[in-house]
Write a protein that holds these residues in place. Sequence first.
Motif, PDB file in Angstrom:
ATOM      1  N   PRO A   1     -15.862 -26.165  63.384  1.00 30.72           N
ATOM      2  CA  PRO A   1     -15.984 -25.995  61.939  1.00 30.72           C
ATOM      3  C   PRO A   1     -14.887 -26.785  61.219  1.00 30.72           C
ATOM      4  CG  PRO A   1     -15.938 -23.850  63.077  1.00 30.72           C
ATOM      5  CD  PRO A   1     -15.603 -24.895  64.089  1.00 30.72           C
ATOM      6  N   ALA A   2     -15.247 -27.430  60.126  1.00 33.47           N
ATOM      7  CA  ALA A   2     -14.239 -28.110  59.312  1.00 33.47           C
ATOM      8  C   ALA A   2     -13.427 -27.052  58.575  1.00 33.47           C
ATOM      9  CB  ALA A   2     -14.922 -29.037  58.314  1.00 33.47           C
ATOM     10  N   PRO A   3     -12.146 -27.306  58.351  1.00 30.32           N
ATOM     11  CA  PRO A   3     -11.336 -26.287  57.667  1.00 30.32           C
ATOM     12  C   PRO A   3     -11.788 -26.111  56.219  1.00 30.32           C
ATOM     13  CG  PRO A   3     -10.069 -28.308  57.997  1.00 30.32           C
ATOM     14  CD  PRO A   3     -11.365 -28.492  58.722  1.00 30.32           C
ATOM     15  N   GLU A   4     -11.733 -24.869  55.783  1.00 29.63           N
ATOM     16  CA  GLU A   4     -12.067 -24.555  54.400  1.00 29.63           C
ATOM     17  C   GLU A   4     -11.029 -25.192  53.472  1.00 29.63           C
ATOM     18  OE1 GLU A   4     -13.071 -20.301  54.257  1.00 29.63           O
ATOM     19  OE2 GLU A   4     -11.834 -20.244  52.440  1.00 29.63           O
ATOM     20  N   LYS A   5      -9.764 -25.099  53.870  1.00 29.58           N
ATOM     21  CA  LYS A   5      -8.674 -25.665  53.056  1.00 29.58           C
ATOM     22  C   LYS A   5      -7.723 -26.462  53.926  1.00 29.58           C
ATOM     23  CE  LYS A   5      -8.110 -23.049  48.891  1.00 29.58           C
ATOM     24  NZ  LYS A   5      -7.777 -21.719  48.409  1.00 29.58           N
ATOM     25  N   THR A   6      -7.167 -27.530  53.370  1.00 25.34           N
ATOM     26  CA  THR A   6      -6.163 -28.335  54.065  1.00 25.34           C
ATOM     27  C   THR A   6      -4.971 -28.513  53.123  1.00 25.34           C
ATOM     28  OG1 THR A   6      -7.878 -29.519  55.270  1.00 25.34           O
ATOM     29  CG2 THR A   6      -5.717 -30.562  55.167  1.00 25.34           C
ATOM     30  N   TYR A   7      -3.860 -27.880  53.465  1.00 22.27           N
ATOM     31  CA  TYR A   7      -2.643 -28.020  52.669  1.00 22.27           C
ATOM     32  C   TYR A   7      -1.583 -28.702  53.505  1.00 22.27           C
ATOM     33  CZ  TYR A   7      -4.106 -24.866  48.851  1.00 22.27           C
ATOM     34  OH  TYR A   7      -4.740 -24.294  47.783  1.00 22.27           O
ATOM     35  N   THR A   8      -0.614 -29.286  52.814  1.00 16.71           N
ATOM     36  CA  THR A   8       0.479 -29.937  53.530  1.00 16.71           C
ATOM     37  C   THR A   8       1.804 -29.564  52.872  1.00 16.71           C
ATOM     38  OG1 THR A   8      -0.969 -31.776  54.100  1.00 16.71           O
ATOM     39  CG2 THR A   8       1.392 -32.152  54.315  1.00 16.71           C
TER      40      THR A   8
ATOM     41  N   HIS B   1      -8.990 -21.043  56.948  1.00 13.77           N
ATOM     42  CA  HIS B   1      -9.549 -20.199  55.902  1.00 13.77           C
ATOM     43  C   HIS B   1      -8.522 -20.041  54.772  1.00 13.77           C
ATOM     44  CE1 HIS B   1     -12.765 -19.256  58.684  1.00 13.77           C
ATOM     45  NE2 HIS B   1     -11.854 -19.009  59.603  1.00 13.77           N
ATOM     46  N   GLY B   2      -9.028 -19.981  53.547  1.00 11.72           N
ATOM     47  CA  GLY B   2      -8.167 -19.952  52.359  1.00 11.72           C
ATOM     48  C   GLY B   2      -7.020 -18.971  52.420  1.00 11.72           C
ATOM     49  N   VAL B   3      -7.318 -17.710  52.668  1.00 16.44           N
ATOM     50  CA  VAL B   3      -6.253 -16.692  52.648  1.00 16.44           C
ATOM     51  C   VAL B   3      -5.205 -16.980  53.710  1.00 16.44           C
ATOM     52  CG1 VAL B   3      -7.483 -14.729  51.674  1.00 16.44           C
ATOM     53  CG2 VAL B   3      -7.684 -15.171  54.126  1.00 16.44           C
ATOM     54  N   SER B   4      -5.691 -17.486  54.829  1.00 18.23           N
ATOM     55  CA  SER B   4      -4.786 -17.770  55.928  1.00 18.23           C
ATOM     56  C   SER B   4      -3.852 -18.935  55.586  1.00 18.23           C
ATOM     57  CB  SER B   4      -5.617 -18.091  57.178  1.00 18.23           C
ATOM     58  OG  SER B   4      -4.800 -18.540  58.205  1.00 18.23           O
TER      59      SER B   4
ATOM     60  N   ARG C   1       0.179 -18.792  55.508  1.00 18.51           N
ATOM     61  CA  ARG C   1       0.984 -19.590  56.430  1.00 18.51           C
ATOM     62  C   ARG C   1       1.888 -20.559  55.676  1.00 18.51           C
ATOM     63  NH1 ARG C   1      -2.962 -22.349  60.227  1.00 18.51           N
ATOM     64  NH2 ARG C   1      -4.550 -21.794  58.710  1.00 18.51           N
ATOM     65  N   MET C   2       1.384 -21.093  54.563  1.00 16.50           N
ATOM     66  CA  MET C   2       2.239 -21.989  53.757  1.00 16.50           C
ATOM     67  C   MET C   2       3.483 -21.235  53.289  1.00 16.50           C
ATOM     68  SD  MET C   2       1.189 -25.182  53.382  1.00 16.50           S
ATOM     69  CE  MET C   2       1.725 -25.841  51.802  1.00 16.50           C
ATOM     70  N   GLU C   3       3.292 -19.999  52.831  1.00 19.61           N
ATOM     71  CA  GLU C   3       4.448 -19.205  52.346  1.00 19.61           C
ATOM     72  C   GLU C   3       5.451 -18.978  53.472  1.00 19.61           C
ATOM     73  OE1 GLU C   3       5.144 -18.628  49.208  1.00 19.61           O
ATOM     74  OE2 GLU C   3       3.303 -19.817  48.912  1.00 19.61           O
ATOM     75  N   GLU C   4       4.931 -18.624  54.650  1.00 16.97           N
ATOM     76  CA  GLU C   4       5.816 -18.352  55.789  1.00 16.97           C
ATOM     77  C   GLU C   4       6.549 -19.627  56.230  1.00 16.97           C
ATOM     78  OE1 GLU C   4       6.498 -15.359  57.194  1.00 16.97           O
ATOM     79  OE2 GLU C   4       5.292 -14.488  55.580  1.00 16.97           O
ATOM     80  N   LEU C   5       5.812 -20.735  56.242  1.00 22.35           N
ATOM     81  CA  LEU C   5       6.431 -21.993  56.673  1.00 22.35           C
ATOM     82  C   LEU C   5       7.501 -22.453  55.684  1.00 22.35           C
ATOM     83  CD1 LEU C   5       3.302 -23.812  58.061  1.00 22.35           C
ATOM     84  CD2 LEU C   5       5.407 -23.434  59.349  1.00 22.35           C
ATOM     85  N   LYS C   6       7.264 -22.205  54.406  1.00 24.17           N
ATOM     86  CA  LYS C   6       8.273 -22.575  53.407  1.00 24.17           C
ATOM     87  C   LYS C   6       9.586 -21.861  53.698  1.00 24.17           C
ATOM     88  CE  LYS C   6       5.191 -23.384  49.566  1.00 24.17           C
ATOM     89  NZ  LYS C   6       4.663 -22.682  48.385  1.00 24.17           N
TER      90      LYS C   6
ATOM     91  N   HIS D   1      -2.236 -30.408  48.172  1.00 23.84           N
ATOM     92  CA  HIS D   1      -3.432 -29.606  48.344  1.00 23.84           C
ATOM     93  C   HIS D   1      -4.564 -30.471  48.895  1.00 23.84           C
ATOM     94  CE1 HIS D   1      -1.733 -26.163  45.734  1.00 23.84           C
ATOM     95  NE2 HIS D   1      -1.059 -26.398  46.834  1.00 23.84           N
ATOM     96  N   SER D   2      -5.790 -29.967  48.839  1.00 25.12           N
ATOM     97  CA  SER D   2      -6.840 -30.528  49.690  1.00 25.12           C
ATOM     98  C   SER D   2      -7.052 -32.043  49.604  1.00 25.12           C
ATOM     99  CB  SER D   2      -8.139 -29.766  49.468  1.00 25.12           C
ATOM    100  OG  SER D   2      -7.950 -28.447  49.995  1.00 25.12           O
ATOM    101  N   MET D   3      -7.339 -32.576  48.409  1.00 27.80           N
ATOM    102  CA  MET D   3      -7.655 -34.002  48.306  1.00 27.80           C
ATOM    103  C   MET D   3      -6.494 -34.868  48.784  1.00 27.80           C
ATOM    104  SD  MET D   3     -10.646 -34.879  47.319  1.00 27.80           S
ATOM    105  CE  MET D   3     -10.533 -36.478  46.492  1.00 27.80           C
ATOM    106  N   ASN D   4      -5.312 -34.582  48.219  1.00 29.36           N
ATOM    107  CA  ASN D   4      -4.131 -35.361  48.571  1.00 29.36           C
ATOM    108  C   ASN D   4      -3.787 -35.204  50.047  1.00 29.36           C
ATOM    109  OD1 ASN D   4      -3.571 -36.604  46.165  1.00 29.36           O
ATOM    110  ND2 ASN D   4      -2.391 -34.866  45.359  1.00 29.36           N
ATOM    111  N   SER D   5      -3.967 -33.989  50.555  1.00 26.84           N
ATOM    112  CA  SER D   5      -3.692 -33.737  51.965  1.00 26.84           C
ATOM    113  C   SER D   5      -4.556 -34.617  52.843  1.00 26.84           C
ATOM    114  CB  SER D   5      -4.009 -32.278  52.307  1.00 26.84           C
ATOM    115  OG  SER D   5      -2.843 -31.539  52.441  1.00 26.84           O
ATOM    116  N   ARG D   6      -5.854 -34.617  52.558  1.00 28.52           N
ATOM    117  CA  ARG D   6      -6.770 -35.385  53.410  1.00 28.52           C
ATOM    118  C   ARG D   6      -6.443 -36.871  53.347  1.00 28.52           C
ATOM    119  NH1 ARG D   6     -10.525 -31.233  52.189  1.00 28.52           N
ATOM    120  NH2 ARG D   6     -11.277 -32.282  50.319  1.00 28.52           N
ATOM    121  N   ARG D   7      -6.149 -37.349  52.148  1.00 26.73           N
ATOM    122  CA  ARG D   7      -5.808 -38.765  51.974  1.00 26.73           C
ATOM    123  C   ARG D   7      -4.555 -39.101  52.803  1.00 26.73           C
ATOM    124  NH1 ARG D   7      -7.391 -43.805  51.239  1.00 26.73           N
ATOM    125  NH2 ARG D   7      -5.446 -44.742  51.881  1.00 26.73           N
TER     126      ARG D   7
END
Lengths: 412, 494
Positions: free
Chosen positions: A187-194, A253-256, A260-265, A278-284
């Motif tokens: 499955p492709a990820p629902e969200k991709t953050y960096t 998944h979004g909530v996840s 995880r972003m909060e914990e990693l910060k 966030h998603s667009m910039n992350s993928r690029r």
Amino acid sequence: MTSAYKPTDEKELAELISWASAEARPLELVGSGTKRGLGCPVKINGRGIPAKVDLSGIAGVVFYEPEELVISVRPGTPLEQVNQMLAERNQMLAFEPLDWGWLLCGESKYGTIGGAISVGSSGPRRVKAGAARDFVLGAHAVNGRGECFKSGGRVVKNVTGYDLHKLMTGAYGTLGAFTEITLKVLPAPEKTYTLLIHGLKPERAVEALTAAANSPFEVSGLAHIPAPEAARSQVPYVGRADRAITAIRVEGHGVSVTHRMEELKKLVAPFGPLEELHSMNSRRFWSEVRDAWLLPPDHQVVWRVSVPPTNGAAIIAASGADSWLMDWAGGLIWLGYESAAAGQGARIRAAMTEGGHALLVRAPDAVRREEAVFQPQAEGLAKLSARVKAGFDPSGIFNPGRMGAVSLPGAA
Amino acid sequence: MNVIAPEPITADLSALAARFRQVLPPECVVTDTIARKPFETDAQTMHRQMPGIVVLPETVAQVSEVLRLCREFGVPVVPRGAGTGLSGGATPVPGGVLLAMTKFNRILDVDYANRVVVAQPGVTNLGITRAVEDDGFYYAPDPSSQIACTIGGNVAQNSGGVHCLKYGLTVNNILGVELVTMDGEVLRVGGKHLDPEGYDLLSIITGSEGLLGVITEVTVRILPKPETVRALLVSFDSIEAGGACVADVIASGIIPAGMEMMDRITIDAVEEYCAPGYPADAAAILICELDGPAAEVDYLIERVTAIATRNGAIGVRASQSEEERLLFWLGRKSAFPAAAKMKPDYYVLDGTIPRNKLAPVLARIGELSRASGLTIANVFHVGDGNLHPLILYDANVPGEMEAAEHLGHDILRLCVSVGGVLTGEHGVGTEKRDLMPEMFTDLDMQQQQRLKCAFDPGQHLNPGKVFPTLHRCAELGAMHVHKGKTAFPELPRF
């Protein structure tokens, strides 16, 4: 002019190969030809110029069952078409096959799925999802005798017989010609953050990336880009940062992802100032990392170096490279040189004190012919590899020399 | 089972044992009949063979010497770890040498910065996790014999476990091996890095069932332990409903850490054995385990619950504590011993099928079971379609063992006929050797055997396993072409 053949199915291909095998006529197997610049040039070797076999005619999807997480395709199918088809069902090839066109042709050219599997390279997600060969569940192919064979199957859990299809992944078409490749999809990820950390030196970046990799927050990308290469990015937060960028990708998944972003910060806050993509910039951004697009395009020589992550920063320091990128938390180093000079490969390889693989990716033809493009192997392993090659292709007709000495006839 | 060996063994075993004693400590060379007895079988106990000599080397140099001597004497060698394999891969060759790697039991390097552990092959699967768990790491593949099975055996068999759906098999979790070939040469393949250099030999050494070389060191990847693990216990009034639920979970983009299902017969057996409290009215139960960050697991528990309800689940319980999660698993993990209480013997199968063929395949297994008169309990890794039907029989009843084997083979043929495979994680060994032609043509198998020949041209390593027909390597290597008489005297143009 060299001969060119374009078989349209397995039977025609097998007939062609039987003939070439009987006549000991070398063949160059290509898909759309976008990665001919990768690996060693095929050797002429006193038997004439290898005849080109264009496999792009053996194309198309055999079946795609999204709920079974499996797709089976003919080798000549364009990789972009496969990616597109999967995206429509929110799925993906999780090993992130590269768009090698940027490095090898100066423009985007994904090539065929057969080509992607034959060079076997994996993108940033390798650290979490696995390598190209981990997603190849089975294959049909023709060996150097012109015999059609298959291995594996269409299910993930399978230990029946040897995984010849995994061995052929990354074998640059020197063992056999694929006629069908069955791949596991995810499955492709629902969200991709960096998460970005600004201004770190390579050693410190590896520490930050190691902290993230060793956390339970399931990161799927761990890169570090020095300031000049970061400035090439089309993602504003990276391109205008004017500093080195250390990047940690979080997908799912979004909530996840939010959690995880909060914990990693919290985890990496001590290392430096943070920013989020966030998603667009992350993928690029991650496609720029994946394809080593951030290296200056006019740097004539490019190496891809896979080492234990803790060895990465030392390779960069010792290489004398004019540009570089770090991926896989230090385990993958791309090195660029403005121009070719003697001893570049030797310097890199001397710094690889804990093993690994330095692959010459881009260089003028003269350098590609002289330099050890693939990592030189210990004698025993090289001889074994040559015997393996002979077991598939006894007359040595497939892509002679494409993977260096082991892939030349008579090396066994 | 008929024994196949490349040549009748004519070597003087006592002379070979004497040579072994020159290179190994005397206690590491076992020729005494009683002391050899425990090695006559692995966990596939239907067939036993006494090994000629058992050797237990302690160093890589000794392994190398042992293999060189076996080659010199023309004696076959069977490598073995803990002997927990279920397909007869470590069944000795009569009059041959059994090479037990159990003395290689040290962890050589725990490297958190590179997220790897380097272990000798005799370290147990669980031993690796034990070595790193206090620091928050674990080794993902978890075959149910993990307390006893060795990592070397795991590599040889490409072992799986209940978490393969998300974390893969052994091949997906190792980065390097040290291997001794039949001519005594020590090779290192891979290491702590991620890209293979040259041909990806690691991918075929893994799962080679002891036919290519003897593994003397393994580099495995370790993972940070997930923040949270929770399980759902879902019951259904039909296998079909359960299967549809599993398909829906995966189609919705969720990859659980594990999905296990068991049928009514198994539920009854485990209730009687250890009373895990499974629903009394279910035709099938599903254990769906989710792991990861707490926020994700809680969210996915809700989503899977909704999907289960939509698919007609008659009961859904989410574990609220670690104790409850382990209770859900207690019954699943006790399925084999519970089956052993129902009949003196059981034969466990290991076919994998496409998930969407689950309902018809189980229905057909039921028919075959009724026709044979033997009871079958079904437990399976439903997430990846890996079935483990347990055929219950009594070896003391004349003909029953043969009937069980016969039934088992029919079931495996059924798996292949729907697009599945003979073995998902237990290996081919001797057990499924003669079924290989169900899945592979002669040409398919010959190509695999040519690989074997590249490693072991004399075919001394574990002969008689995996391949139903032995070919001499010279015969496999021959090119049957006659110049000028091929089908294409002219250049073909396509």
